[in-house]
Design a protein around this motif. Structure first.
Motif, PDB file in Angstrom:
ATOM      1  N   ALA A  88     -18.884   0.196 -49.351  1.00 23.22           N
ATOM      2  CA  ALA A  88     -20.210  -0.049 -48.950  1.00 23.22           C
ATOM      3  C   ALA A  88     -20.665  -1.022 -49.466  1.00 23.22           C
ATOM      4  CB  ALA A  88     -20.955   1.390 -48.748  1.00 23.22           C
ATOM      5  N   ALA A  89     -20.797  -0.951 -50.893  1.00 25.72           N
ATOM      6  CA  ALA A  89     -21.133  -2.101 -51.807  1.00 25.72           C
ATOM      7  C   ALA A  89     -20.575  -3.630 -51.451  1.00 25.72           C
ATOM      8  CB  ALA A  89     -20.993  -1.623 -53.272  1.00 25.72           C
ATOM      9  N   LEU A  90     -19.346  -3.393 -51.019  1.00 26.55           N
ATOM     10  CA  LEU A  90     -18.567  -4.673 -50.839  1.00 26.55           C
ATOM     11  C   LEU A  90     -19.145  -5.303 -49.440  1.00 26.55           C
ATOM     12  CD1 LEU A  90     -14.876  -4.139 -51.680  1.00 26.55           C
ATOM     13  CD2 LEU A  90     -16.561  -5.535 -52.969  1.00 26.55           C
ATOM     14  N   GLU A  91     -19.698  -4.454 -48.606  1.00 25.50           N
ATOM     15  CA  GLU A  91     -20.103  -5.255 -47.242  1.00 25.50           C
ATOM     16  C   GLU A  91     -21.006  -6.035 -47.310  1.00 25.50           C
ATOM     17  OE1 GLU A  91     -21.371  -1.839 -44.679  1.00 25.50           O
ATOM     18  OE2 GLU A  91     -19.339  -1.082 -44.624  1.00 25.50           O
ATOM     19  N   ARG A  92     -22.005  -6.055 -48.268  1.00 23.19           N
ATOM     20  CA  ARG A  92     -23.121  -7.013 -48.452  1.00 23.19           C
ATOM     21  C   ARG A  92     -22.750  -8.355 -48.843  1.00 23.19           C
ATOM     22  NH1 ARG A  92     -26.918  -3.944 -52.187  1.00 23.19           N
ATOM     23  NH2 ARG A  92     -28.320  -5.114 -51.123  1.00 23.19           N
ATOM     24  N   THR A  93     -21.416  -8.385 -49.491  1.00 16.49           N
ATOM     25  CA  THR A  93     -20.718  -9.514 -49.872  1.00 16.49           C
ATOM     26  C   THR A  93     -20.047 -10.079 -49.124  1.00 16.49           C
ATOM     27  OG1 THR A  93     -18.491  -8.752 -50.638  1.00 16.49           O
ATOM     28  CG2 THR A  93     -20.458  -8.526 -52.090  1.00 16.49           C
ATOM     29  N   GLN A  94     -19.816 -10.043 -47.851  1.00 14.58           N
ATOM     30  CA  GLN A  94     -18.955 -10.310 -46.583  1.00 14.58           C
ATOM     31  C   GLN A  94     -20.052 -11.112 -45.651  1.00 14.58           C
ATOM     32  OE1 GLN A  94     -16.775  -7.255 -44.906  1.00 14.58           O
ATOM     33  NE2 GLN A  94     -15.619  -6.817 -47.015  1.00 14.58           N
ATOM     34  N   MET A  95     -19.363 -12.323 -45.253  1.00 16.42           N
ATOM     35  CA  MET A  95     -20.161 -13.092 -44.097  1.00 16.42           C
ATOM     36  C   MET A  95     -19.583 -13.112 -42.952  1.00 16.42           C
ATOM     37  SD  MET A  95     -22.789 -15.169 -45.438  1.00 16.42           S
ATOM     38  CE  MET A  95     -23.351 -15.625 -46.800  1.00 16.42           C
ATOM     39  N   PRO A  96     -20.226 -13.179 -41.816  1.00 16.28           N
ATOM     40  CA  PRO A  96     -19.658 -13.395 -40.439  1.00 16.28           C
ATOM     41  C   PRO A  96     -19.005 -14.656 -40.240  1.00 16.28           C
ATOM     42  CG  PRO A  96     -21.933 -12.604 -40.295  1.00 16.28           C
ATOM     43  CD  PRO A  96     -21.889 -13.057 -41.707  1.00 16.28           C
ATOM     44  N   GLU A  97     -17.915 -14.762 -39.649  1.00 15.58           N
ATOM     45  CA  GLU A  97     -16.909 -15.777 -39.503  1.00 15.58           C
ATOM     46  C   GLU A  97     -17.896 -16.971 -38.991  1.00 15.58           C
ATOM     47  OE1 GLU A  97     -12.768 -17.271 -37.314  1.00 15.58           O
ATOM     48  OE2 GLU A  97     -13.517 -15.185 -37.262  1.00 15.58           O
ATOM     49  N   GLY A  98     -17.574 -18.107 -40.117  1.00 16.51           N
ATOM     50  CA  GLY A  98     -18.480 -19.295 -39.654  1.00 16.51           C
ATOM     51  C   GLY A  98     -19.892 -19.434 -40.163  1.00 16.51           C
ATOM     52  N   ALA A  99     -20.389 -18.426 -40.776  1.00 15.55           N
ATOM     53  CA  ALA A  99     -21.624 -18.374 -41.206  1.00 15.55           C
ATOM     54  C   ALA A  99     -21.868 -19.079 -42.409  1.00 15.55           C
ATOM     55  CB  ALA A  99     -22.121 -17.030 -41.449  1.00 15.55           C
ATOM     56  N   LEU A 100     -20.820 -19.060 -43.413  1.00 15.65           N
ATOM     57  CA  LEU A 100     -20.858 -19.941 -44.742  1.00 15.65           C
ATOM     58  C   LEU A 100     -20.268 -21.201 -44.637  1.00 15.65           C
ATOM     59  CD1 LEU A 100     -21.701 -19.704 -47.623  1.00 15.65           C
ATOM     60  CD2 LEU A 100     -19.696 -18.692 -48.006  1.00 15.65           C
ATOM     61  N   THR A 101     -20.999 -22.232 -44.884  1.00 10.27           N
ATOM     62  CA  THR A 101     -20.299 -23.511 -45.236  1.00 10.27           C
ATOM     63  C   THR A 101     -20.690 -23.980 -46.665  1.00 10.27           C
ATOM     64  OG1 THR A 101     -20.920 -24.142 -42.658  1.00 10.27           O
ATOM     65  CG2 THR A 101     -20.451 -25.905 -44.435  1.00 10.27           C
ATOM     66  N   ILE A 102     -19.622 -24.609 -47.189  1.00  7.06           N
ATOM     67  CA  ILE A 102     -19.858 -25.181 -48.745  1.00  7.06           C
ATOM     68  C   ILE A 102     -19.414 -26.524 -48.482  1.00  7.06           C
ATOM     69  CG2 ILE A 102     -18.568 -24.894 -51.064  1.00  7.06           C
ATOM     70  CD1 ILE A 102     -19.250 -22.008 -50.562  1.00  7.06           C
ATOM     71  N   LEU A 103     -20.397 -27.186 -49.037  1.00 11.82           N
ATOM     72  CA  LEU A 103     -20.626 -28.634 -49.230  1.00 11.82           C
ATOM     73  C   LEU A 103     -20.365 -29.115 -50.711  1.00 11.82           C
ATOM     74  CD1 LEU A 103     -23.503 -29.473 -46.757  1.00 11.82           C
ATOM     75  CD2 LEU A 103     -20.984 -29.538 -46.114  1.00 11.82           C
ATOM     76  N   ARG A 104     -20.037 -30.116 -50.964  1.00 13.70           N
ATOM     77  CA  ARG A 104     -19.769 -30.615 -52.438  1.00 13.70           C
ATOM     78  C   ARG A 104     -20.680 -31.910 -52.675  1.00 13.70           C
ATOM     79  NH1 ARG A 104     -15.108 -30.754 -55.743  1.00 13.70           N
ATOM     80  NH2 ARG A 104     -14.857 -28.470 -54.960  1.00 13.70           N
ATOM     81  N   GLN A 105     -21.411 -31.493 -53.717  1.00 18.04           N
ATOM     82  CA  GLN A 105     -22.225 -32.685 -54.140  1.00 18.04           C
ATOM     83  C   GLN A 105     -21.635 -33.384 -55.326  1.00 18.04           C
ATOM     84  OE1 GLN A 105     -26.058 -31.166 -55.918  1.00 18.04           O
ATOM     85  NE2 GLN A 105     -27.213 -33.425 -55.706  1.00 18.04           N
ATOM     86  N   ALA A 106     -21.112 -34.727 -55.040  1.00 19.39           N
ATOM     87  CA  ALA A 106     -20.263 -35.136 -56.129  1.00 19.39           C
ATOM     88  C   ALA A 106     -21.057 -35.532 -57.529  1.00 19.39           C
ATOM     89  CB  ALA A 106     -19.697 -36.312 -55.262  1.00 19.39           C
ATOM     90  N   GLN A 107     -22.288 -35.885 -57.257  1.00 16.71           N
ATOM     91  CA  GLN A 107     -23.304 -36.221 -58.420  1.00 16.71           C
ATOM     92  C   GLN A 107     -24.425 -35.573 -58.394  1.00 16.71           C
ATOM     93  OE1 GLN A 107     -22.969 -40.414 -57.504  1.00 16.71           O
ATOM     94  NE2 GLN A 107     -22.378 -40.776 -59.739  1.00 16.71           N
TER      95      GLN A 107
END
Length: 295
Positions: A88-107
């Motif tokens: 149950a504790a792990l459930e809050r660490t999961q995102m629905p498919e497509g809900a999380l996007t990671i962008l890279r800030q190069a500088q």
């Protein structure tokens, strides 16, 4: 359904004040009791109705992405062992498919630059910005409070906190035009003013709701204080058009970007846990007693 559906989480900082721990662990993965800082920020966003989560990250922070991914092997082992609470504790660490996007800030060119990275994902709608370093403890999350107020006001809104005059130089500070309950109408903001030049003692804390028009300002932003692209400057440019408001939230704020604030937050959240508070309180009381040296 919230009218604010997307949130940007600037998480590209190096966390140098927490070295050597942050040599291999992203600062946002440091834990308060049993949850990392980023989880507190995401939980607050979910409570406010956020559906899309945009992390503006940097090299060496893969642990953030891994944390919100599924852990099939771990879940299988826990299920086989009958560890229902752990699952149950792990459930809050999961995102629905497509809900999380990671962008890279190069500088690392400033908060304004970090927010600008999300332009294509946000479009022209209003959105939230959450700085995970600022952990706010309260019955209702600070962002949920702001979203409720913003629905009727619109424009740009920042979280506000009254601070001692001696501390205004650490913050962006609102230049107050008028106040109505928890809502402040601002003529603008001043970034880290000297105490004798501060327009008020209302400091800006790491929660923002921004109109999509902010990206027009960010596109034309020039380096400001510290040689960085300051989000404050972009917001100030919209005072006469979009409008700028502060919202004095209910709750206790901890600056977990500092070691002192992080330790205080750990104690506060531990004392708020029914399964920890008695033993923890006893430990603190015993620690305050003078040490006896054994010959």
């Amino acid at each position: 359904m919230s009218h604010i559906r997307k949130a940007v989480f600037p998480v590209a900082g190096m966390g140098t004040r927490f070295l050597p721990a942050t040599k291999s662990i992203p600062k946002e993965m440091l834990t308060l009791v049993d949850r990392p800082l980023i989880q507190y920020a995401v939980d607050e966003a979910r409570e406010a109705g956020i559906e899309e989560f945009i992390f503006v990250s940097a090299a060496g922070k893969g642990a953030l992405e891994d944390y919100f991914d599924t852990a099939a092997a771990l879940e299988t082992r826990l299920a086989a062992a009958g560890k229902v609470d752990a699952l149950a504790a792990l459930e809050r660490t999961q995102m629905p498919e497509g809900a999380l996007t990671i962008l890279r800030q190069a500088q690392p060119l400033g908060l304004g630059h970090a927010v600008r990275q999300a332009k294509k994902l946000i479009g022209d709608e209003a959105f939230a910005v959450i700085l995970p370093d600022d952990v706010i403890k309260g019955e209702t999350g600070a962002l949920a409070q702001m979203v409720a107020a913003h629905r009727d006001i619109g424009g740009h809104m920042v979280a506000a906190l009254d601070v001692p005059l001696s501390e205004v130089s650490k913050y962006g500070v609102l230049d107050v035009s008028s106040e109505h309950g928890r809502v402040t109408t601002a003529r603008g903001m001043v970034e880290k003013p000297r105490a004798d030049l501060a327009p008020s003692t209302k400091a800006v804390i790491g929660r923002y709701i921004l109109d999509g028009a902010i990206f027009d300002r960010l596109d034309n932003l020039r380096p400001g204080a510290g040689g960085e692209l300051q989000l404050t400057d972009a917001i100030n440019a919209d005072v006469g058009t979009v409008g700028v408001h502060g919202f004095t939230f209910e709750g206790q704020r901890f600056d977990c970007g500092s070691v002192q604030g992080y330790v205080q937050a750990t104690a506060a959240f531990a004392m708020d846990r029914a399964d920890l508070q008695d033993d923890y309180s006893t430990f603190l009381n015993e620690t305050r007693r003078p040490l006896r040296l054994v010959a």
